[in-house]
Structure formats: structure tokens, C-alpha cells
Enzyme design. Structure first.
Site, PDB file in Angstrom:
ATOM      1  N   LYS A  27     -49.129  11.801  28.702  1.00 44.19           N
ATOM      2  CA  LYS A  27     -48.063  12.834  28.745  1.00 44.19           C
ATOM      3  C   LYS A  27     -48.591  13.957  27.798  1.00 44.19           C
ATOM      4  O   LYS A  27     -49.105  13.349  26.511  1.00 44.19           O
ATOM      5  CB  LYS A  27     -46.837  12.492  28.485  1.00 44.19           C
ATOM      6  CG  LYS A  27     -45.653  13.696  28.774  1.00 44.19           C
ATOM      7  CD  LYS A  27     -44.328  13.337  28.637  1.00 44.19           C
ATOM      8  CE  LYS A  27     -43.275  14.302  28.675  1.00 44.19           C
ATOM      9  NZ  LYS A  27     -42.041  13.916  28.715  1.00 44.19           N
ATOM     10  N   SER A  64     -38.591  15.173  32.136  1.00 40.60           N
ATOM     11  CA  SER A  64     -39.752  16.086  32.050  1.00 40.60           C
ATOM     12  C   SER A  64     -41.116  15.431  32.230  1.00 40.60           C
ATOM     13  O   SER A  64     -42.142  16.149  32.449  1.00 40.60           O
ATOM     14  CB  SER A  64     -39.560  16.486  30.758  1.00 40.60           C
ATOM     15  OG  SER A  64     -39.652  15.591  29.672  1.00 40.60           O
ATOM     16  N   SER A  85     -36.085  11.472  30.697  1.00 42.26           N
ATOM     17  CA  SER A  85     -37.406  12.041  31.257  1.00 42.26           C
ATOM     18  C   SER A  85     -38.526  10.958  31.348  1.00 42.26           C
ATOM     19  O   SER A  85     -39.445  11.294  31.959  1.00 42.26           O
ATOM     20  CB  SER A  85     -37.790  12.865  30.130  1.00 42.26           C
ATOM     21  OG  SER A  85     -37.393  14.347  30.259  1.00 42.26           O
TER      22      SER A  85
HETATM   23  N1  GLN Z   1     -33.339  16.397  31.502  1.00 38.58           N
HETATM   24  C1  GLN Z   1     -32.923  16.392  30.356  1.00 38.58           C
HETATM   25  C2  GLN Z   1     -33.231  17.756  29.465  1.00 38.58           C
HETATM   26  O1  GLN Z   1     -33.341  18.875  30.009  1.00 38.58           O
HETATM   27  C3  GLN Z   1     -33.817  15.116  29.407  1.00 38.58           C
HETATM   28  C4  GLN Z   1     -35.178  15.747  29.152  1.00 38.58           C
HETATM   29  C5  GLN Z   1     -35.847  14.767  28.498  1.00 38.58           C
HETATM   30  O2  GLN Z   1     -35.461  13.385  28.518  1.00 38.58           O
HETATM   31  N2  GLN Z   1     -36.661  15.048  27.610  1.00 38.58           N
HETATM   32  O3  GLN Z   1     -32.877  17.830  28.320  1.00 38.58           O
END
Ligand code: GLN
Length: 485
Positions: free
Chosen positions: A76, A155, A179
Site C-alpha cells: 500500500k 482506504s 480500511s
Molecule cells: N473509512 C474510515 C475513514 O474514512 C476508516 C479509514 C481507515 O481505516 N483508514 O476514516
């Protein structure tokens, strides 16, 4: 070759039926011909990968190989890679070439794995659909055959989509509020968010430091175990990493599940979940009963407060972490600043996208003198209650099972303009990060031809048992083997 798991590819390398150079070339070619449809990669590191593959083949010939030597994978684009652009999905870091490796990067390098490139992600890991990336949205390989473009989740949507499209056999990911698990569920692959502190955060670009945790994505639980073997461990460079022995996560995969006590949190089987989604999760739980588990309903009484607490704490921490991007030290800098203030304000106005700015505004507000007690302190107290819910639950059961997301992959463009709907995507995953416990997403069925995930939540440092439970499920089901058309 590209349909094989890490474990299978590793055995092929060991037997000599394929070389790392051949394998690496095959995966790179697939990415070059297929990824235009998905946009799952931001950077392809072809030359580095071919050189690493050659070195891996030489190590193997010299009898110095381990399981990972010569196996291709991807990072990532939140993990710093020495000499390779690391963007975090942002214009702010589009030109950032780190002079060092994240600890996770260094661990894979030391194991001899071959990194093919960096995967796409929501900007600074903020999002649940991968639509906030500066490098464009990622398209889920599922649903495409109907001519629909669906989100891969976020994400870590680039890593998840690349896995579903068989462009890589393994990819790193991170999870602050869901995410790893939500994109794994939406793309039909297997992902693990470890206990907070199990995997070093050093060199992993910070979003919300008390919640961020690096983890694994692959197609099988066994491959996740192989990844965690490389990723987990104490790191003196991360003050929140935990000094605790790392077991061999593959050693206990075959333990029987007889007597496993499973809890179903009743708050996660509410009217927020559609009946068809619920049925898939209940079918998966029934498989566990056949494997010898006992199942009972339990309660996480503060579950309904998790999203609200998270959207105070995570933006607050983000606003502090993102203050370092000022156009002075590294990353984007605006053209011709008039003075220092102009440099700061225009750099940040031009370098950050809308969602990141929204979080900085919310976080700065929640931390400001007049509102700190009312919002931030209150959210921290709620967080403690949520943690206590899990501690109480694990006095009664060994694992919790639930859905990962309220719905399967949704169409691109529909939730992007509505932040609150987007925030509710993580309604079943966020409490886990607030508590710091580990959890997995395991493919567990389909709704309208789209994958559905089963969430398995474990007690602190219970990763080995989680992987064991997921592996046993994958011995009696084949959801994780199904390919998008
Ligand atoms: N969807 C959540 C956010 O927007 C979690 C994102 C994540 O786990 N990095 O913060």
C-alpha cells in the site's frame, strides 16, 4: 500461475518449477495489461522488482531461501519505500521519495520478497471507497462484467482490487477504522487487522496514530499468516509497538475448532443490516457450528456510539499529524509564495483534497480550547467504554462474528458526495480500532453476485486463533477461491 496462493508459489519456487524472475515478469505483465481497468497501482517498480527477483533466485540457488524469497507482492502506498515514491494517495506527497524504509518494508525486503509496486488508496487513508485518491478512483473487479463500475472499498482499495484481479498474490494494507476489512469484504479476499501495537507503525504515514495499524491482505488465511510472520514484532523505532514474542502464525492453522465459543453481538445484527446480507453471515456462522463451535448472542452495549467517537478522535489526531505538511520540509510546495503565511496556506489549500481538509477542520475544532472537553475528552471516555465492552465479551466467548459492511460493493460516485453515508460504511468495523483488538474479514458468500465478508474479532494478541478459525472455514468453503468474471 497468477491464481496460486503465496504458499503454493513458494513451494513452486522451492521445487524449481518456476524462478522468481519468471514469476515476477508474469505478474508485472499482468499489471501492465490489466490494470488500466482497475487503477489499483500508483507506482510500478519494474526495474527494482526484476533486480530483486534475480537476487532472490541467486539466494535460492545458494540454499539461503525462506518461504518469502522471490515471492512477488505489493505495498500500500502508505508504507515508506527507500528511493521509491510514496504518495499516500495525495498530491501533497506526489513527489515524495523517502530516504528510508518503513519497518514493514524493511522486513519484507529482509525476507527476500519482491515488491512489484505501490497500490492506490484513499488520500491519507481517509475514506471507504477509494474515490478520494489524487491518482483517481480504483474500480472493483467484481460487477464489471455487468458494465457497472463499483468501488473496491477503502482506504486499502488498491491492494484489495489488485488481489481480486490476480495482479498480486499478497499486499500490505492499513486499518484505522476498517480500511483492511471493508475493502477485503467488498473485493472477496481475506484481510487481517492485527492488535494495535503488533505491527510497527514506523515509516507508515500517520493518519490517526492511536488507531492506525498495518496488516495483511491475501486470498487465503494461510497467506495472511505467512505475511504476519514477516510483519509482526517489537520495533524500538515505534514507541507504541509491543514487546511480546511473535508465534509462528502458520503452526496452529490446523488446530480443530471443537469447543470454540463464538459470540454474535446483537447490536451488529440490527435493522442497519439488510436481511440478505444477514443471511450470508448466519450461513457462515452455521459452518462454524458444524466445525464444533458453540454460538451465543452477546452484547456490546456502546456499539452505537463508535462511529461518533471515531469521527472526533480520528480527525483530531489527523489534524495534528497533518500539520507537518507545510511546504517547507518535503512534499508539495505552492508556486511563488509571497511570504511564509502564503507558503503555508496555499501549499495546504492546493496540496490536500476535500476529505482531508474536512477532517483537519473537524479535528482542529474538536481540539480547540473551548470545545476540547465537550468533544475530544468526551469521545475518549466513550472509547474507554467501548473497550470495556470487548473486555467483558471476551470473558464469555473466544471470538465475535459479525458482518463487515452493511452492504456489498456500491456504485462509484453515489456516496462520494455524502460524507455521513460514507462514514456509516464502517459501522461494524470502527469499534474494533477504538478498542485495539484484532479482526479479520473472510469471504463468506455473495449478494447479487457481489462478495460478502464475515468479520471475526479476537481478543488482544489473538491473531493465531483468528487465522486458525479463518483457515478452518476455508477448508470447508470455497468463497475465497471464486474469481470475478
Ligand atoms: N473509512 C474510515 C475513514 O474514512 C476508516 C479509514 C481507515 O481505516 N483508514 O476514516
Amino acid at each position: 500461475m497468477h491464481n496460486k496462493s503465496v504458499a503454493e508459489l513458494s513451494r513452486d519456487l522451492e521445487s524449481g518449477s518456476v524462478s522468481s524472475v519468471e514469476l515476477t515478469r508474469e505478474f508485472l505483465n499482468r499489471i501492465k495489461t490489466e490494470d488500466a481497468k482497475y487503477n489499483s497501482f500508483i507506482t510500478l517498480t519494474e526495474d527494482e522488482a526484476m533486480a530483486d527477483a534475480k537476487a532472490a533466485d541467486e539466494l535460492r540457488a545458494a540454499g539461503k531461501a525462506n518461504v518469502w524469497t522471490g515471492v512477488p507482492f505489493a505495498h500500500k502506498d502508505i508504507f515508506c519505500t527507500n528511493g521509491v515514491t510514496t504518495t499516500c494517495g495525495s498530491k501533497m506527497l506526489a513527489n515524495f521519495v523517502p530516504p528510508y524504509d518503513a519497518t514493514v518494508t524493511a522486513n519484507f525486503r529482509a525476507a527476500g520478497a519482491v515488491c512489484l509496486g505501490k497500490t492506490n488508496m484513499d488520500e491519507f487513508a481517509m475514506g471507504s471507497s477509494n474515490e478520494s485518491s489524487f491518482f483517481g478512483p480504483v474500480t472493483n473487479p467484481w460487477g464489471l462484467s455487468n458494465g457497472e463500475k463499483r468501488v473496491p472499498g477503502g482506504s486499502s482499495g488498491g491492494s484489495a482490487a489488485a488481489l481480486a484481479a490476480r495482479l498480486v498474490p499478497a499486499a500490505t494494507a492499513t486499518d484505522t477504522g476498517g480500511s483492511i476489512r471493508q475493502p477485503a469484504a467488498l473485493c472477496g479476499i481475506t484481510g487481517l487487522k492485527p492488535t494495535y501495537g503488533r505491527v510497527s507503525r514506523h515509516g507508515m504515514i500517520a493518519f490517526a496514530s492511536s488507531l492506525d495499524q498495518g496488516g495483511s491482505m491475501a486470498r487465503t488465511a494461510e497467506d495472511n499468516a505467512l505475511m504476519l510472520n514477516v510483519m509482526a514484532g517489537f520495533d524500538p523505532k515505534d514507541a507504541t509497538s509491543v514487546d511480546r514474542a511473535v508465534p509462528d502464525y502458520t503452526a496452529t492453522l490446523n488446530e480443530p475448532l471443537k469447543g470454540l465459543r463464538v459470540g454474535l453481538p446483537k447490536e451488529y445484527f440490527s435493522d442497519q443490516l439488510s436481511p440478505v446480507m444477514e443471511q450470508q453471515v448466519r450461513n457462515a456462522v452455521a459452518e462454524y457450528e458444524k466445525l464444533g463451535a458453540t454460538v451465543k448472542e452477546i452484547s456490546l452495549p456502546h456499539a452505537n456510539l463508535a462511529v461518533a467517537a471515531y469521527y472526533v478522535i480520528a480527525p483530531a489526531e489527523a489534524s495534528a499529524n497533518l500539520s507537518r505538511f507545510d511546504g517547507v520540509r518535503y512534499g508539495y510546495r505552492c508556486e511563488d509564495p509571497k511570504d511564509l503565511n502564503d507558503l503555508y496556506t496555499r501549499t495546504r489549500a492546493e496540496g490536500f483534497g476535500d476529505e482531508v481538509k474536512r477532517r483537519i477542520l473537524v479535528g482542529t475544532f474538536a481540539l480547540s480550547a473551548g470545545y476540547f472537553d465537550a468533544y475530544f475528552l468526551k469521545a475518549q471516555k466513550v472509547r474507554r467504554l467501548i473497550q470495556q465492552d470487548f473486555i467483558n465479551a471476551f470473558k464469555e466467548v473466544d471470538m465475535l462474528m459479525s458482518p463487515v459492511s452493511p452492504s456489498p460493493a456500491f456504485l462509484q460516485g453515489i456516496e462520494h458526495s455524502d460524507p455521513v453515508t460514507m462514514y456509516l460504511e464502517d459501522i461494524f468495523t470502527i469499534a474494533v480500532n477504538l478498542a485495539g483488538v484484532p479482526a479479520m474479514s473472510v469471504p463468506a458468500g455473495f449478494v447479487d453476485g457481489l462478495p460478502v465478508g464475515l468479520q471475526i474479532i479476537g481478543n488482544y494478541f489473538g491473531e493465531a486463533r483468528l487465522l486458525n478459525a479463518a483457515h478452518q472455514f476455508q477448508q470447508v468453503t470455497d468463497w475465497h477461491q471464486t474469481l470475478p468474471q
